[in-house]
Scaffold this motif. Structure first.
Motif, PDB file in Angstrom:
ATOM      1  N   HIS A 162       0.880  -1.165   0.000  1.00 54.98           N
ATOM      2  CA  HIS A 162       0.000   0.000   0.000  1.00 54.98           C
ATOM      3  C   HIS A 162       0.922   1.221   0.000  1.00 54.98           C
ATOM      4  O   HIS A 162       1.470   1.593   1.046  1.00 54.98           O
ATOM      5  CB  HIS A 162      -0.910   0.011   1.227  1.00 54.98           C
ATOM      6  CG  HIS A 162      -1.764  -1.213   1.348  1.00 54.98           C
ATOM      7  ND1 HIS A 162      -2.768  -1.501   0.442  1.00 54.98           N
ATOM      8  CD2 HIS A 162      -1.757  -2.224   2.249  1.00 54.98           C
ATOM      9  CE1 HIS A 162      -3.341  -2.646   0.783  1.00 54.98           C
ATOM     10  NE2 HIS A 162      -2.744  -3.097   1.874  1.00 54.98           N
ATOM     11  N   PRO A 163       1.152   1.823  -1.140  1.00 51.44           N
ATOM     12  CA  PRO A 163       2.171   2.878  -1.233  1.00 51.44           C
ATOM     13  C   PRO A 163       1.861   4.127  -0.429  1.00 51.44           C
ATOM     14  O   PRO A 163       2.765   4.917  -0.150  1.00 51.44           O
ATOM     15  CB  PRO A 163       2.228   3.186  -2.731  1.00 51.44           C
ATOM     16  CG  PRO A 163       0.933   2.687  -3.284  1.00 51.44           C
ATOM     17  CD  PRO A 163       0.550   1.518  -2.457  1.00 51.44           C
ATOM     18  N   ARG A 164       0.605   4.308  -0.036  1.00 52.00           N
ATOM     19  CA  ARG A 164       0.242   5.547   0.647  1.00 52.00           C
ATOM     20  C   ARG A 164      -0.238   5.343   2.082  1.00 52.00           C
ATOM     21  O   ARG A 164      -0.753   6.290   2.691  1.00 52.00           O
ATOM     22  CB  ARG A 164      -0.844   6.277  -0.164  1.00 52.00           C
ATOM     23  CG  ARG A 164      -0.365   6.738  -1.530  1.00 52.00           C
ATOM     24  CD  ARG A 164      -1.431   7.526  -2.262  1.00 52.00           C
ATOM     25  NE  ARG A 164      -2.554   6.699  -2.675  1.00 52.00           N
ATOM     26  CZ  ARG A 164      -2.596   6.025  -3.833  1.00 52.00           C
ATOM     27  NH1 ARG A 164      -1.560   6.069  -4.665  1.00 52.00           N
ATOM     28  NH2 ARG A 164      -3.653   5.314  -4.153  1.00 52.00           N
ATOM     29  N   ALA A 212      -7.079   6.678   0.563  1.00 48.18           N
ATOM     30  CA  ALA A 212      -6.848   5.903  -0.660  1.00 48.18           C
ATOM     31  C   ALA A 212      -5.478   5.240  -0.556  1.00 48.18           C
ATOM     32  O   ALA A 212      -4.499   5.718  -1.138  1.00 48.18           O
ATOM     33  CB  ALA A 212      -6.939   6.788  -1.890  1.00 48.18           C
ATOM     34  N   PRO A 213      -5.366   4.131   0.198  1.00 43.22           N
ATOM     35  CA  PRO A 213      -4.061   3.520   0.467  1.00 43.22           C
ATOM     36  C   PRO A 213      -3.307   3.063  -0.773  1.00 43.22           C
ATOM     37  O   PRO A 213      -2.088   3.031  -0.786  1.00 43.22           O
ATOM     38  CB  PRO A 213      -4.410   2.317   1.362  1.00 43.22           C
ATOM     39  CG  PRO A 213      -5.734   2.658   1.959  1.00 43.22           C
ATOM     40  CD  PRO A 213      -6.451   3.440   0.909  1.00 43.22           C
ATOM     41  N   GLY A 214      -4.051   2.741  -1.833  1.00 43.01           N
ATOM     42  CA  GLY A 214      -3.416   2.175  -3.016  1.00 43.01           C
ATOM     43  C   GLY A 214      -3.127   0.700  -2.810  1.00 43.01           C
ATOM     44  O   GLY A 214      -2.932   0.245  -1.682  1.00 43.01           O
ATOM     45  N   LEU A 215      -3.111  -0.047  -3.890  1.00 44.87           N
ATOM     46  CA  LEU A 215      -2.827  -1.482  -3.826  1.00 44.87           C
ATOM     47  C   LEU A 215      -1.988  -1.861  -5.038  1.00 44.87           C
ATOM     48  O   LEU A 215      -2.401  -1.655  -6.181  1.00 44.87           O
ATOM     49  CB  LEU A 215      -4.120  -2.296  -3.821  1.00 44.87           C
ATOM     50  CG  LEU A 215      -3.947  -3.819  -3.913  1.00 44.87           C
ATOM     51  CD1 LEU A 215      -3.231  -4.351  -2.667  1.00 44.87           C
ATOM     52  CD2 LEU A 215      -5.293  -4.516  -4.086  1.00 44.87           C
ATOM     53  N   LEU A 216      -0.807  -2.403  -4.772  1.00 45.59           N
ATOM     54  CA  LEU A 216       0.079  -2.855  -5.835  1.00 45.59           C
ATOM     55  C   LEU A 216       0.462  -4.298  -5.550  1.00 45.59           C
ATOM     56  O   LEU A 216       1.275  -4.571  -4.664  1.00 45.59           O
ATOM     57  CB  LEU A 216       1.331  -1.979  -5.900  1.00 45.59           C
ATOM     58  CG  LEU A 216       2.328  -2.292  -7.013  1.00 45.59           C
ATOM     59  CD1 LEU A 216       1.706  -2.031  -8.376  1.00 45.59           C
ATOM     60  CD2 LEU A 216       3.594  -1.462  -6.840  1.00 45.59           C
ATOM     61  N   GLN A 217      -0.175  -5.239  -6.264  1.00 42.10           N
ATOM     62  CA  GLN A 217       0.151  -6.656  -6.115  1.00 42.10           C
ATOM     63  C   GLN A 217       1.397  -6.960  -6.946  1.00 42.10           C
ATOM     64  O   GLN A 217       1.446  -6.656  -8.128  1.00 42.10           O
ATOM     65  CB  GLN A 217      -1.023  -7.525  -6.547  1.00 42.10           C
ATOM     66  CG  GLN A 217      -2.238  -7.377  -5.648  1.00 42.10           C
ATOM     67  CD  GLN A 217      -3.393  -8.262  -6.086  1.00 42.10           C
ATOM     68  OE1 GLN A 217      -3.582  -8.504  -7.289  1.00 42.10           O
ATOM     69  NE2 GLN A 217      -4.169  -8.746  -5.140  1.00 42.10           N
ATOM     70  N   ILE A 218       2.387  -7.572  -6.310  1.00 41.24           N
ATOM     71  CA  ILE A 218       3.704  -7.672  -6.927  1.00 41.24           C
ATOM     72  C   ILE A 218       3.682  -8.492  -8.214  1.00 41.24           C
ATOM     73  O   ILE A 218       4.095  -8.011  -9.274  1.00 41.24           O
ATOM     74  CB  ILE A 218       4.716  -8.268  -5.927  1.00 41.24           C
ATOM     75  CG1 ILE A 218       4.717  -7.460  -4.617  1.00 41.24           C
ATOM     76  CG2 ILE A 218       6.103  -8.295  -6.552  1.00 41.24           C
ATOM     77  CD1 ILE A 218       4.972  -5.985  -4.785  1.00 41.24           C
TER      78      ILE A 218
END
Length: 221
Positions: free
Chosen positions: A114-116, A178-184
């Motif tokens: 969660h980048p943020r 808005a935490p953001g979601l980046l699945q690797i």
């Protein structure tokens, strides 16, 4: 005396410019009581523009449905139900969000970031093996049970997997609307447009056949 004051001021300015700066990042503090997100506005800012206060109702601050189990009929056997600003417009500018996480037996919330936001995680039912990895590649990992709380620092890769004999349930809070979601894995093997295969072959020290197989797994998921 005035010359001395001027010299001290100049010293402080230069010292502050040359000294390391401590930065604490989070969503910016609100400047008004409420700023309900106008999700229909075409204006794009760092967040959402505010709805006309006269159009705001109590429903802008309510989300219904977290008592319902998420649909885990998918490849990961896991479902995250987000309550971010796009689901709850009243969160706009408040620096907070929430989520429900359901896991079937063996279900996994795959490695992601969660980048943020920092995430605080509460296990309600079951047994979840979870952890995060620092930028020094150090793994912090444990198994949590009902009533246990864990924290995932902002931006670090983390995961959870159900290692119990039945379904698992957890709730998570975030310090961003808005935490953001980046699945690797999906971000690397199923991006648009796709990453050049040479990057994946060399980055993972593997061959083209393996890259092709992994890509096909995500495209059919």
């Amino acid at each position: 005396m005035e010359a001395l004051k001027g010299a001290v001021l100049l010293y402080l300015v230069v010292r502050s410019a040359l000294s390391p700066v401590l930065v604490v990042a989070n969503d910016p503090s609100p400047l008004q009581d409420i700023c309900v997100a106008d999700l229909s506005s075409p204006v794009k800012v760092n967040g959402y523009v505010c709805k006309d206060p006269d159009a705001v109702t109590v429903n802008d601050f309510i989300y219904h449905g977290l008592h319902n189990r998420g649909d885990t009929n998918n490849g990961n056997r896991q479902k995250t139900t987000q309550v971010f600003v796009t689901q709850l417009p009243g969160l706009n500018t408040l620096g907070a969000a929430f989520a429900r996480l359901d896991f079937d037996v063996g279900g996994i919330n795959v490695p992601h970031t969660h980048p943020r936001a920092t995430e605080i995680f509460l296990v309600m039912e079951g047994a979840l093996y979870m952890g995060f990895i620092t930028t020094a590649n150090k793994l912090f990992v444990t198994t949590l049970y009902k009533g246990d709380v864990f924290v995932f620092p902002r931006g670090l890769v983390h995961f959870q997997i159900n290692v119990g004999s039945g379904p698992a349930l957890a709730f998570a809070g975030f310090n961003s609307q808005a935490p953001g979601l980046l699945q690797i894995a999906p971000s690397l093997f199923n991006s648009t447009p796709p990453i050049d295969d040479s990057v994946l072959r060399n980055g993972f020290r593997t061959d083209q056949a393996t890259v092709d197989q992994i890509r096909s797994n995500f495209r059919t998921a």
